[in-house]
Design an enzyme around this catalytic site. Structure first.
Site, PDB file in Angstrom:
ATOM      1  N   HIS A 265      -5.061  12.511  -9.561  1.00  8.52           N
ATOM      2  CA  HIS A 265      -6.374  13.163  -9.677  1.00  8.52           C
ATOM      3  C   HIS A 265      -7.456  12.458  -8.862  1.00  8.52           C
ATOM      4  O   HIS A 265      -8.532  13.012  -8.649  1.00  8.52           O
ATOM      5  CB  HIS A 265      -6.814  13.216 -11.156  1.00  8.52           C
ATOM      6  CG  HIS A 265      -7.374  11.928 -11.665  1.00  8.52           C
ATOM      7  ND1 HIS A 265      -6.577  10.888 -12.128  1.00  8.52           N
ATOM      8  CD2 HIS A 265      -8.661  11.492 -11.778  1.00  8.52           C
ATOM      9  CE1 HIS A 265      -7.342   9.882 -12.509  1.00  8.52           C
ATOM     10  NE2 HIS A 265      -8.600  10.214 -12.304  1.00  8.52           N
TER      11      HIS A 265
ATOM     12  N   ASP B 127       0.868  -1.178   0.000  1.00 10.36           N
ATOM     13  CA  ASP B 127       0.000   0.000   0.000  1.00 10.36           C
ATOM     14  C   ASP B 127       0.902   1.225   0.000  1.00 10.36           C
ATOM     15  O   ASP B 127       1.673   1.438   0.944  1.00 10.36           O
ATOM     16  CB  ASP B 127      -0.887  -0.024   1.250  1.00 10.36           C
ATOM     17  CG  ASP B 127      -1.898   1.118   1.281  1.00 10.36           C
ATOM     18  OD1 ASP B 127      -1.581   2.209   0.770  1.00 10.36           O
ATOM     19  OD2 ASP B 127      -3.000   0.921   1.825  1.00 10.36           O
TER      20      ASP B 127
END
Length: 534
Positions: free
Chosen positions: A444, A425
């Site tokens: 984004h 992660d």
């Protein structure tokens, strides 16, 4: 194109001798007479063409010494589809002599009718004159509607015959857009606005999208792969649909350029063969499936997103418990099934492939020997990088549940040995060491605090001289271009807590995290590229 001709050929007897002699000299250079109709008929063979006739009606009336003229103009279009005929049959028609005096090389009202598969529009327009439209205009002329379309011109006296010669050349004449309008017969002409072709394309565009989505979901293009040609009945049998509905769907696909239609049946176009067959190397089937099953419904909540300024996941996932997207970053939902994860990965894999080469070649990355693609999913961009830079070794760093499914997307290539998949992660775990870090369609998706957290981790891990390659749809500063990026910004509003950025915003963002020499390249593909050096 039929028997009638709008323009009569001038009488050669009144031409200057020099012109006549020149034509006689050119006659030897021209092909034999049968070649002209042969070229016309073979050029139209198996294709659809349009026959146009332009008509101007000039109505004159006089009161005392005053002359008034009313001009109505219109054009008629008829679409004619030729069958695919053999060379022998075409020559039989040519040798009959019928096409020799026809303006279009055939006479639809006689033997030429055997060439025609179907006609869309006024048959008489092809023969020579649009009689029905003409009669309607006459009715409009003598029984005009409240807003009369005819032009009225007043004269103080009856002009000579020469006055009528160029009536069609008066101001506003011949402009596209149909009959001109005026409020009263006072000589004032209102020019109609241009026909809104692009606007109508936007208004009607969703229908074409749904045709494509439906055809892909029904696997229409799959049953026609490898050059297969099938009738509507055969296709309906294979995809278990009604014949009448299937035929209409196939015709719509043909009109959109997705299928070819012939007497034998339907077949894939090159576009469909490359991108719409589900198992093709360049297939976008996964992305289209995602658009149909998720994005389509999500965009129905665009108004709510604009009013509230929030994403609309609760609206979509509330009705579909197993929806692909239950959270802003879909693949972080561990409760979702592997099947749903795989479907989403197919979509992202298809989308990444479209821009992978453009992103990999946007900058000269030859100075880097190792790279780490954070959130690299199936490794599509990693494969493009090692293909362009054979010395580069790439680590794809993504969630364990993602990498568990990634092997099914790996191509059987030698470069695959240069790619290593590592679970983790990127917010919680230590990042792998690399000279170049890569973020594609990541920034984004996240709110500002998460973006700064991630970029801060990369900056700390990146050694001096190292780089960060960002692939995103970049907005233009003037907000006039980059249509895809601006539409994508609405998609971001609907789906995530993040936002799209301009090139200058990416430069400020990365410089604030300790990067310098931040360069932006617009690739012309779906994703643009930013390269920053630590």
């Amino acid at each position: 194109m039929g028997q009638g001709r709008a323009l009569q050929e001038p009488d050669k007897s009144v031409r200057p001798a020099s012109v006549t002699h020149r034509e006689d000299a050119l006659q030897d250079e021209l092909p034999e007479i049968p070649d002209a109709p042969r070229l016309m008929t073979t050029g139209l063979n198996g294709k659809e063409h349009s026959v146009f006739t332009g008509v101007a009606i000039v109505h004159c009336s006089s009161t005392g010494d005053r002359l008034e003229t009313k001009v109505l103009e219109f054009h008629e279009e008829t679409k004619v589809k030729f069958s695919e005929l053999s060379e022998e049959l075409l020559w039989e028609y040519i040798h009959s002599g019928e096409p020799m005096d026809k303006a279009g090389g055939y006479g639809i009202q006689a033997l030429g009718g055997m060439l025609v598969e179907h006609v869309s529009g006024d048959f008489l327009n092809v023969v020579g004159f649009p009689l029905n439209h003409f009669c309607k205009k006459l009715a409009q002329l003598y029984c005009p509607p409240p807003h009369e379309a005819a032009r009225c011109v007043k004269h103080d006296s009856i002009p000579s015959v020469d006055t009528f010669k160029d009536l069609s050349d008066e101001e506003g004449s011949g402009q596209p857009g149909g009959d001109r309008q005026e409020a009263a017969c006072n000589g004032t002409v209102e020019t109609p606005p241009p026909f809104p072709t692009e606007l109508l394309g936007l208004i009607e565009g969703f229908k074409g999208s749904k045709v494509l989505f439906t055809a892909c979901k029904l696997k229409v293009f799959d049953v026609l792969k490898d050059g297969t040609i099938l009738t509507a009945e055969d296709i309906a049998s294979k995809i278990d649909t009604s014949v009448c509905g299937t035929e209409r769907l196939l015709d719509a696909c043909a009109t959109l350029g997705l299928l070819e239609r012939s007497e034998r049946g339907y077949s894939n176009t090159e576009l469909a063969r490359l991108y719409l067959v589900s198992e093709g190397e360049h297939s976008l089937h996964g992305f289209i499936t995602l658009c149909n099953e998720y994005t389509w419904e999500l965009f129905t909540h665009l108004e709510s997103a604009i009013r509230e300024g929030t994403n609309q996941f609760h609206e979509v996932s509330g009705r579909r418990a197993d929806n692909l997207f239950k959270c802003p970053i879909p693949l972080q939902d561990s409760s979702r099934s592997k099947e749903a994860q795989l479907q989403f990965m197919h979509a992202m894999h298809d989308l990444t492939k479209l821009s992978a080469h453009a992103v990999a070649t946007a900058f000269d990355l030859s100075r880097f020997t190792s790279a780490c693609h954070l959130g690299g999913c199936t490794g599509a961009l990693a494969h493009a990088l090692v293909q362009e830079y054979p010395h580069l070794k790439v680590t794809v760093f993504d969630l364990p549940e993602v990498l568990e499914l990634a092997p099914s997307f790996q191509p059987a290539r030698e470069q695959a040995a240069q790619i290593h998949f590592m679970p983790g992660d990127f917010f919680q775990d230590r990042l792998p060491e690399a000279e170049l870090y890569v973020l594609s369609r990541i920034i984004h998706e996240w709110p500002e605090d998460k973006v700064h957290q991630l970029l801060g981790k990369i900056s700390e891990r990146c050694k001096p001289g190292g780089g960060l390659l960002v692939a995103e749809a970049i907005l233009d500063e003037e907000r006039r271009n980059s249509r895809g990026a601006w539409v994508q910004s609405l998609s971001t509003l609907l789906q995530t807590q993040g936002r799209q950025r301009s090139g200058e915003e990416y430069q400020r963002l990365l410089r604030a995290q300790g990067f310098h020499d931040v360069r932006v390249v617009r690739t012309g593909a779906l994703l643009d590229a930013v390269l920053a050096t630590r």
